[in-house]
Motif scaffolding. Structure first.
Motif, mmCIF file in Angstrom:
data_model
loop_
_atom_site.group_PDB
_atom_site.id
_atom_site.type_symbol
_atom_site.label_atom_id
_atom_site.label_comp_id
_atom_site.label_asym_id
_atom_site.label_seq_id
_atom_site.Cartn_x
_atom_site.Cartn_y
_atom_site.Cartn_z
ATOM 1 N N GLY A 228 0.818 -1.205 0.000
ATOM 2 C CA GLY A 228 0.000 0.000 0.000
ATOM 3 C C GLY A 228 0.852 1.255 0.000
ATOM 4 N N ILE A 229 0.187 2.379 0.140
ATOM 5 C CA ILE A 229 0.859 3.666 0.294
ATOM 6 C C ILE A 229 0.400 4.274 1.615
ATOM 7 N N LEU A 368 1.839 1.791 -7.757
ATOM 8 C CA LEU A 368 1.350 2.660 -6.695
ATOM 9 C C LEU A 368 0.808 3.979 -7.225
ATOM 10 N N VAL A 369 1.088 4.309 -8.490
ATOM 11 C CA VAL A 369 0.500 5.520 -9.078
ATOM 12 C C VAL A 369 -1.023 5.441 -9.018
ATOM 13 N N ALA A 442 0.614 1.282 3.685
ATOM 14 C CA ALA A 442 1.966 0.734 3.659
ATOM 15 C C ALA A 442 2.353 0.126 4.996
ATOM 16 N N SER A 443 1.969 0.761 6.081
ATOM 17 C CA SER A 443 2.319 0.232 7.395
ATOM 18 C C SER A 443 1.606 -1.089 7.669
ATOM 19 N N ALA A 444 0.336 -1.184 7.267
ATOM 20 C CA ALA A 444 -0.407 -2.430 7.453
ATOM 21 C C ALA A 444 0.231 -3.560 6.650
#
Length: 458
Positions: A228-229, A368-369, A442-444
């Motif tokens: 993720g972002i 991710l764009v 992103a953290s997940a």
């Protein structure tokens, strides 16, 4: 508490420079939380190469550790096997791959040398997380040195069907070496299934269910973990002064007319010539868009030393001239092609000013764009995402308009649908995607991989 050791081709930055991507953000967050070491290449070559001095920088609980390569290592490992052999094969382009034995030997040599330099820095309870196709062999090299730590691997690009990968000389050996990892993560469930299929069909392993494969006395967890972002953070970037300036510049330039935006490195996997032809077909099949709709393509150069990339840039410049020469008017330019990069803040503003996000790779691990475009939109008046079915992002973004990038007519029709979509439908589609990318950020992604590694390898 265990320390996290991240291994990747390039390292950092630990501080926000305005250009760090989703991977760097995710890794920095978890590194700072656990305390850790980030190890990789400096990006430069020297006579001593990996035998030269270790360059370190400590910031709070995180240490960056980097080494050089020799020019021969760079040529054989990075420019050679990684980018001339593995990159095209993993993107389903066997026809572009260079199967040089020297490159393969260089790849194994650099993996061994880098593992040798990391080994003395490891502690008994370190958790090691290796990133991407540069280091398929890394765990096998560490295991040969007696390292018994938990080691995870994540591939950021696609993993092809067994029938494609089998075209790579010694593919079976490469996959056997990958089984030295305890967990192997891929961007999509399809990529993970491709790996499991290869283990069963090509090296005689077993699929034991729940993502576990066994071969050669090893059991490994193999699953999809879509990256993720920092969606909430990127949404805030779109409201920063720099982003607002770029939004205002675009809105002034287009004068209330809709803009389609594409942002991709110049690479044959991104489908840029096909995209330009689809935009041309939009103007042919739906002439009401002439004089109004424009395409802005941001395309920073990459791997410019490779002939295939130089050829793509020439083709894009020729297509831009052809389409603009055919359709342009005094106050309207159909395509604006910029072979340069922008900061993430600037891109957030450009996305926000664009009615359609056009993400049509021929093959992509995630892309991710697509997620950044969604995150940057105004909730009250969002744009529409047109997304290739061959981007990993399509697996988790069904509300986008999913297209086959090889079909110029299909992409043109989807663009027309996006440009004419009613506001309520645009809001509904956007809200569903935005909620999901915020939850699966992103953290997940990073924490799920590390949780699974801890649970499976106990």
């Amino acid at each position: 508490m265990s320390r996290l050791v991240v291994v990747s081709n390039r390292v950092g930055p630990l501080k926000d420079t305005g250009k760090a991507g989703g991977l760097a953000v995710a890794l920095v967050d978890v590194l700072q939380e656990m305390g850790g070491l980030w190890f990789g290449w400096t990006g430069t070559t020297s006579d001593e190469g990996s035998f030269g001095p270790l360059q370190t920088e400590a910031v709070d609980t995180v240490t960056l550790a980097q080494i050089d390569m020799t020019q021969a290592d760079y040529d054989d490992f990075y420019a050679g096997y990684a980018n001339r052999t593995l990159w095209p094969v993993l993107h389903y382009r066997l026809d572009l791959a260079d199967f040089s034995r020297r490159y393969e030997e260089g790849y194994r040599r650099v993996n061994e040398r880098f593992a040798t330099r990391l080994r003395p820095m490891l502690k008994a309870d370190d958790v090691i997380w290796v990133q991407d196709y540069h280091f398929f062999n890394f765990a096998a090299e560490l295991r040969a040195m007696g390292v018994t730590n938990k080691i995870a691997f994540f591939l950021h690009i696609p993993f092809p069907a067994p029938e494609i990968l089998a075209g790579l000389p010694n593919a079976d050996q490469l996959v056997r070496r990958m089984l030295a990892y305890d967990l192997i993560g891929f961007q999509t469930s399809r990529d993970a299934e491709n790996f499991r299929r290869f283990v069963v069909s090509e090296i005689g392993g077993k699929d034991k269910g729940n993502g576990v494969v066994s071969a050669g006395g090893r059991e490994v967890l193999v699953r999809g973990y879509p990256i993720g972002i920092d969606a909430a953070g990127f949404a805030k970037l779109a409201t920063t002064p720099d982003a607002r300036r770029h939004t205002a510049r675009i809105e002034k330039l287009v004068g209330g007319r809709p803009q389609i935006i594409g942002v991709d490195r110049i690479d044959y996997s991104k489908g840029l010539p096909e995209r330009f032809r689809a935009f041309e077909r939009l103007l042919e099949d739906y002439p009401e868009n002439r004089g109004g709709v424009s395409l802005m393509q941001v395309a920073p150069p990459s791997r410019s030393e490779l002939d295939a990339y130089a050829e793509i840039r020439r083709e894009l410049e020729e297509l831009t001239g052809h389409i603009n020469g055919r359709f342009a008017d005094l106050d309207w330019t159909p395509i604006r092609f910029m072979a340069r990069s922008f900061t993430r803040r600037a891109l957030a503003g450009i996305y926000r000013a664009s009615r359609v996000g056009l993400v049509t790779p021929l093959r992509d691990g995630m892309n991710l764009v697509a997620k950044e475009y969604v995150a940057a939109q105004r909730a009250e008046d969002p744009g529409v995402l047109v997304l290739s079915r061959f981007a990993g992002a399509a697996e988790g973004m069904p509300e986008a308009l999913i297209v086959n990038p090889h079909s110029t007519e299909g992409v043109a029709a989807a663009l027309q649908t996006a440009l004419t979509m009613p506001l309520e439908e645009r809001r509904d589609r956007w809200q569903a995607m935005f909620d999901r990318i915020c939850a699966q950020d992103a953290s997940a992604w990073a924490r799920e991989i590390l949780r699974d590694l801890d649970a499976y390898s106990k």
